[in-house]
Scaffold this motif. Structure first.
Motif, PDB file in Angstrom:
ATOM      1  N   UNK A 235      -9.920  -2.402  13.041  1.00  0.00           N
ATOM      2  CA  UNK A 235      -9.456  -3.008  11.797  1.00  0.00           C
ATOM      3  C   UNK A 235      -8.737  -4.326  12.052  1.00  0.00           C
ATOM      4  N   UNK A 236      -8.938  -5.262  11.142  1.00  0.00           N
ATOM      5  CA  UNK A 236      -8.191  -6.507  11.188  1.00  0.00           C
ATOM      6  C   UNK A 236      -6.749  -6.185  10.780  1.00  0.00           C
ATOM      7  N   UNK A 237      -5.750  -6.770  11.451  1.00  0.00           N
ATOM      8  CA  UNK A 237      -4.371  -6.475  11.052  1.00  0.00           C
ATOM      9  C   UNK A 237      -4.145  -6.853   9.582  1.00  0.00           C
ATOM     10  N   UNK A 238      -3.417  -6.010   8.847  1.00  0.00           N
ATOM     11  CA  UNK A 238      -3.179  -6.283   7.424  1.00  0.00           C
ATOM     12  C   UNK A 238      -2.105  -7.361   7.292  1.00  0.00           C
ATOM     13  N   UNK A 239      -2.458  -8.441   6.597  1.00  0.00           N
ATOM     14  CA  UNK A 239      -1.514  -9.555   6.413  1.00  0.00           C
ATOM     15  C   UNK A 239      -0.860  -9.468   5.048  1.00  0.00           C
ATOM     16  N   UNK A 240       0.379  -9.964   4.926  1.00  0.00           N
ATOM     17  CA  UNK A 240       0.991 -10.025   3.605  1.00  0.00           C
ATOM     18  C   UNK A 240       0.079 -10.774   2.636  1.00  0.00           C
ATOM     19  N   UNK A 241      -0.122 -10.214   1.452  1.00  0.00           N
ATOM     20  CA  UNK A 241      -1.033 -10.786   0.469  1.00  0.00           C
ATOM     21  C   UNK A 241      -0.352 -10.765  -0.886  1.00  0.00           C
ATOM     22  N   UNK A 242      -0.598 -11.795  -1.694  1.00  0.00           N
ATOM     23  CA  UNK A 242       0.015 -11.868  -3.029  1.00  0.00           C
ATOM     24  C   UNK A 242      -0.819 -11.069  -4.018  1.00  0.00           C
ATOM     25  N   UNK A 243      -0.163 -10.199  -4.789  1.00  0.00           N
ATOM     26  CA  UNK A 243      -0.909  -9.380  -5.739  1.00  0.00           C
ATOM     27  C   UNK A 243      -1.279 -10.181  -6.988  1.00  0.00           C
ATOM     28  N   UNK A 244      -0.658 -11.346  -7.173  1.00  0.00           N
ATOM     29  CA  UNK A 244      -0.943 -12.150  -8.372  1.00  0.00           C
ATOM     30  C   UNK A 244      -2.045 -13.164  -8.096  1.00  0.00           C
TER      31      UNK A 244
END
Ligand SMILES: [Zn+2]
Ligand SMILES: [Zn+2]
Length: 268
Positions: A235-244
């Motif tokens: 898996x690619x590491x999960x990066x902080x992502x904006x929900x908006x």
């Protein structure tokens, strides 16, 4: 809204039973100087309970959100918290406690549901006599409370010392009382979900400045094999992502291909 602004108000409503406000109040007081206004003006057990009496109809996350909105309505606060726990079986190796904590801001249209899951070591007990009961109870934390199955249903909130002092009719069957104030292992997970919520309330999107910039919103993607370019199990590491706005930072040094070792095609 900018980075320096803080989301939580001075007062946040919390609709809960079972003493969860005592676990979360210090976290909000220390971080934001916010005061939790506890209400139990609505019986949350009607949305589902741990004693098998009421089945929950909504998902745990939806239930937590519903409680947070109810908290706002009942107290006329614009911000509210709601929590919900879900205990499921881990196929014979124990139980999984999944705790949800919802935060809503009805003025700024913010909805965040924090989630933490952790295995807990608890399970039912059956005993044919007092010695066996004592042995089995002592395998668990002393301040865990229990429910005793009786002819008329469940006798709840029983401490170990109460159980040992009682005259019981053997054999007996007990289940853990999972209500938060009676279950120290759940209390640990509830505190953790509080920390998780604080983290998300304190993370702002670098692009649109909205709150809840979190890896929770990242899409899980698999790295492509270095040899055959099919997706690997890596898996690619999960990066902080904006929900908006969907923004997430891309790391140029990040490895874009997966090892053939994790490839079902190259290394079946
Ligand atoms: Zn954004
Ligand atoms: Zn491959």
């Amino acid at each position: 809204m900018n980075k320096s602004s803080q989301i939580p108000n001075k007062k946040i409503a919390f609709l809960t039973k079972h003493g969860k406000e005592a676990l979360l109040s210090p976290i909000f007081a220390n971080t934001y100087n916010s005061q939790i206004q506890h209400t139990n003006a609505f019986d949350t057990d009607t949305l589902g309970s741990f004693d098998h009496v009421t089945e929950r109809k909504l998902s745990a996350a939806q239930t937590a959100l519903k409680k947070a909105y109810l908290a706002c309505e009942l107290t006329h606060c614009s911000q509210g918290l709601g929590s919900e726990g879900s205990i499921s079986s881990l196929f014979g190796i124990g139980l999984l406690d999944e705790e949800f904590l919802a935060f809503v801001d009805t003025q700024n249209n913010i909805e965040i549901v924090a989630r933490v899951q952790q295995p807990i070591k608890l399970g039912p007990i059956d005993a044919k006599h007092k010695d066996e009961l004592y042995d089995k109870l002592s395998m668990f934390e002393h301040n865990q409370y229990w429910m005793l199955k009786t002819m008329d249903g469940w006798e709840k909130g029983l401490s170990v010392s109460h159980l040992m002092a009682q005259t019981l009719t053997f054999p007996v069957y007990l289940e853990p009382d999972f209500r938060a104030m009676y279950c120290p292992q759940r209390q640990v997970v509830i505190s953790k979900v509080g920390e998780n919520l604080i983290q998300r309330l304190s993370s702002f999107c670098p692009q649109c400045a909205k709150v809840d910039y979190s890896p929770e919103h990242a899409k899980a993607t698999y790295l492509l094999c270095e040899i055959c370019t099919l997706p690997t199990n890596q898996m690619q590491p999960l990066r902080p992502t904006c929900s908006y706005c969907g923004y997430h930072q891309t790391d140029l040094n990040e490895c874009k291909t997966g090892s053939a070792f994790y490839c079902n095609f190259c290394n079946p």
